[in-house]
Design a protein around this motif. Structure first.
Motif, PDB file in Angstrom:
ATOM      1  N   ARG A 158       0.808  -1.215   0.000  1.00 12.76           N
ATOM      2  CA  ARG A 158       0.000   0.000   0.000  1.00 12.76           C
ATOM      3  C   ARG A 158       0.846   1.271   0.000  1.00 12.76           C
ATOM      4  O   ARG A 158       0.315   2.360  -0.166  1.00 12.76           O
ATOM      5  CB  ARG A 158      -0.941  -0.020   1.202  1.00 12.76           C
ATOM      6  N   ARG A 159       2.148   1.125   0.143  1.00 10.74           N
ATOM      7  CA  ARG A 159       3.024   2.288   0.263  1.00 10.74           C
ATOM      8  C   ARG A 159       3.274   2.983  -1.073  1.00 10.74           C
ATOM      9  O   ARG A 159       3.483   4.183  -1.123  1.00 10.74           O
ATOM     10  CB  ARG A 159       4.344   1.861   0.892  1.00 10.74           C
ATOM     11  N   GLY A 160       3.298   2.242  -2.165  1.00 13.58           N
ATOM     12  CA  GLY A 160       3.639   2.835  -3.450  1.00 13.58           C
ATOM     13  C   GLY A 160       2.556   2.642  -4.492  1.00 13.58           C
ATOM     14  O   GLY A 160       1.497   2.073  -4.214  1.00 13.58           O
ATOM     15  N   ALA A 161       2.857   3.100  -5.689  1.00  6.83           N
ATOM     16  CA  ALA A 161       1.883   3.026  -6.779  1.00  6.83           C
ATOM     17  C   ALA A 161       1.947   1.708  -7.552  1.00  6.83           C
ATOM     18  O   ALA A 161       1.090   1.466  -8.386  1.00  6.83           O
ATOM     19  CB  ALA A 161       2.117   4.183  -7.744  1.00  6.83           C
ATOM     20  N   ASN A 162       2.940   0.861  -7.254  1.00  6.10           N
ATOM     21  CA  ASN A 162       3.120  -0.357  -8.042  1.00  6.10           C
ATOM     22  C   ASN A 162       2.445  -1.582  -7.456  1.00  6.10           C
ATOM     23  O   ASN A 162       2.643  -2.686  -7.962  1.00  6.10           O
ATOM     24  CB  ASN A 162       4.609  -0.649  -8.224  1.00  6.10           C
ATOM     25  N   ALA A 163       1.677  -1.431  -6.392  1.00  4.26           N
ATOM     26  CA  ALA A 163       1.015  -2.591  -5.790  1.00  4.26           C
ATOM     27  C   ALA A 163      -0.262  -2.148  -5.080  1.00  4.26           C
ATOM     28  O   ALA A 163      -0.430  -0.984  -4.734  1.00  4.26           O
ATOM     29  CB  ALA A 163       1.942  -3.294  -4.804  1.00  4.26           C
ATOM     30  N   GLU A 164      -1.127  -3.133  -4.852  1.00  2.00           N
ATOM     31  CA  GLU A 164      -2.404  -2.884  -4.177  1.00  2.00           C
ATOM     32  C   GLU A 164      -2.910  -4.195  -3.594  1.00  2.00           C
ATOM     33  O   GLU A 164      -2.626  -5.262  -4.136  1.00  2.00           O
ATOM     34  CB  GLU A 164      -3.421  -2.352  -5.190  1.00  2.00           C
ATOM     35  N   LEU A 170      -3.204  -9.731  -3.511  1.00  2.00           N
ATOM     36  CA  LEU A 170      -2.199  -8.684  -3.480  1.00  2.00           C
ATOM     37  C   LEU A 170      -1.574  -8.683  -4.870  1.00  2.00           C
ATOM     38  O   LEU A 170      -1.023  -9.699  -5.306  1.00  2.00           O
ATOM     39  CB  LEU A 170      -1.147  -8.960  -2.410  1.00  2.00           C
ATOM     40  N   VAL A 171      -1.702  -7.580  -5.581  1.00  2.00           N
ATOM     41  CA  VAL A 171      -1.236  -7.483  -6.958  1.00  2.00           C
ATOM     42  C   VAL A 171      -0.210  -6.362  -7.057  1.00  2.00           C
ATOM     43  O   VAL A 171      -0.336  -5.340  -6.384  1.00  2.00           O
ATOM     44  CB  VAL A 171      -2.427  -7.263  -7.932  1.00  2.00           C
ATOM     45  N   GLY A 172       0.823  -6.602  -7.855  1.00  2.47           N
ATOM     46  CA  GLY A 172       1.843  -5.584  -8.048  1.00  2.47           C
ATOM     47  C   GLY A 172       2.629  -5.844  -9.306  1.00  2.47           C
ATOM     48  O   GLY A 172       2.411  -6.836 -10.006  1.00  2.47           O
ATOM     49  N   HIS A 173       3.552  -4.926  -9.598  1.00  2.00           N
ATOM     50  CA  HIS A 173       4.378  -5.106 -10.788  1.00  2.00           C
ATOM     51  C   HIS A 173       5.727  -4.448 -10.590  1.00  2.00           C
ATOM     52  O   HIS A 173       5.907  -3.577  -9.742  1.00  2.00           O
ATOM     53  CB  HIS A 173       3.675  -4.565 -12.039  1.00  2.00           C
ATOM     54  N   ASP A 174       6.673  -4.896 -11.412  1.00  2.00           N
ATOM     55  CA  ASP A 174       8.019  -4.346 -11.376  1.00  2.00           C
ATOM     56  C   ASP A 174       8.292  -3.467 -12.590  1.00  2.00           C
ATOM     57  O   ASP A 174       9.431  -3.128 -12.884  1.00  2.00           O
ATOM     58  CB  ASP A 174       9.058  -5.470 -11.283  1.00  2.00           C
ATOM     59  N   GLY A 175       7.239  -3.113 -13.326  1.00  2.00           N
ATOM     60  CA  GLY A 175       7.372  -2.326 -14.546  1.00  2.00           C
ATOM     61  C   GLY A 175       7.354  -3.179 -15.795  1.00  2.00           C
ATOM     62  O   GLY A 175       7.129  -2.688 -16.894  1.00  2.00           O
ATOM     63  N   HIS A 176       7.563  -4.457 -15.631  1.00  2.00           N
ATOM     64  CA  HIS A 176       7.568  -5.396 -16.765  1.00  2.00           C
ATOM     65  C   HIS A 176       6.613  -6.563 -16.528  1.00  2.00           C
ATOM     66  O   HIS A 176       5.766  -6.857 -17.347  1.00  2.00           O
ATOM     67  CB  HIS A 176       8.986  -5.922 -17.009  1.00  2.00           C
ATOM     68  N   ARG A 177       6.750  -7.209 -15.367  1.00  2.00           N
ATOM     69  CA  ARG A 177       5.914  -8.361 -15.029  1.00  2.00           C
ATOM     70  C   ARG A 177       5.003  -8.007 -13.864  1.00  2.00           C
ATOM     71  O   ARG A 177       5.428  -7.361 -12.910  1.00  2.00           O
ATOM     72  CB  ARG A 177       6.771  -9.554 -14.613  1.00  2.00           C
ATOM     73  N   GLY A 178       3.787  -8.502 -13.944  1.00  2.00           N
ATOM     74  CA  GLY A 178       2.872  -8.397 -12.817  1.00  2.00           C
ATOM     75  C   GLY A 178       2.974  -9.644 -11.972  1.00  2.00           C
ATOM     76  O   GLY A 178       3.298 -10.736 -12.471  1.00  2.00           O
TER      77      GLY A 178
END
Length: 148
Positions: A44-50, A65-73
């Motif tokens: 929840r701290r950044g824009a890359n996960a929720e 819990l979903v997130g990404h590293d800019g390439h892979r989710g």
């Protein structure tokens, strides 16, 4: 589904963390070496996960819990309350996770499943996931030994 089984999916709020952790524990997703509260806070701290939660009324019955590293989710902590399984809520929460990633331009979704978890492997195969030949390496940055 009956009208009482409509799943509303949205990101969690701070106050939802204890209920989410309790669901993860009921579903056997937590491990002694991972602090689920810290995992939620990090997501929840950044824009890359929720952390997405599916609710029936005010009760959380599904999560991802979903997130990404800019390439892979990546998707973690996919859970459906044992009392609400068989209602396609797992599919619904995964659809929401995929939509979240697509909305951020991510084209590939990855997830990890323990090798002996055959029912979960079958679930993901039904959703169109394919097992890939990969070796996963792990290293604890605090010096702990890798866990199985």
């Amino acid at each position: 589904m009956t009208s009482t089984d409509t799943l509303a999916i949205a990101p969690i709020a701070d106050a939802d963390s204890p209920e989410v952790i309790a669901l993860w524990q009921r579903c056997g997703l937590t491990r002694p070496w991972n602090d689920p509260g810290a995992d939620i806070a990090l997501a929840r701290r950044g824009a890359n996960a929720e952390v997405l939660a599916g609710r029936i009324g005010d009760v959380i019955v599904a999560t991802a819990l979903v997130g990404h590293d800019g390439h892979r989710g990546w998707v973690y902590y996919v859970a459906v309350d044992p009392d609400h399984r068989g209602k396609r809520f797992g599919r619904s929460i995964m659809d929401a996770a995929e939509a979240w990633l697509r909305g951020r331009g991510i084209e590939k979704l990855m997830l990890l499943v323990r090798g002996d978890n055959l029912p979960v492997k079958a679930f993901y195969q039904q959703l169109g996931f394919a097992e890939q030949d990969r070796v996963v390496f792990a290293k604890w940055l605090d010096g702990r030994e890798p866990t199985p």
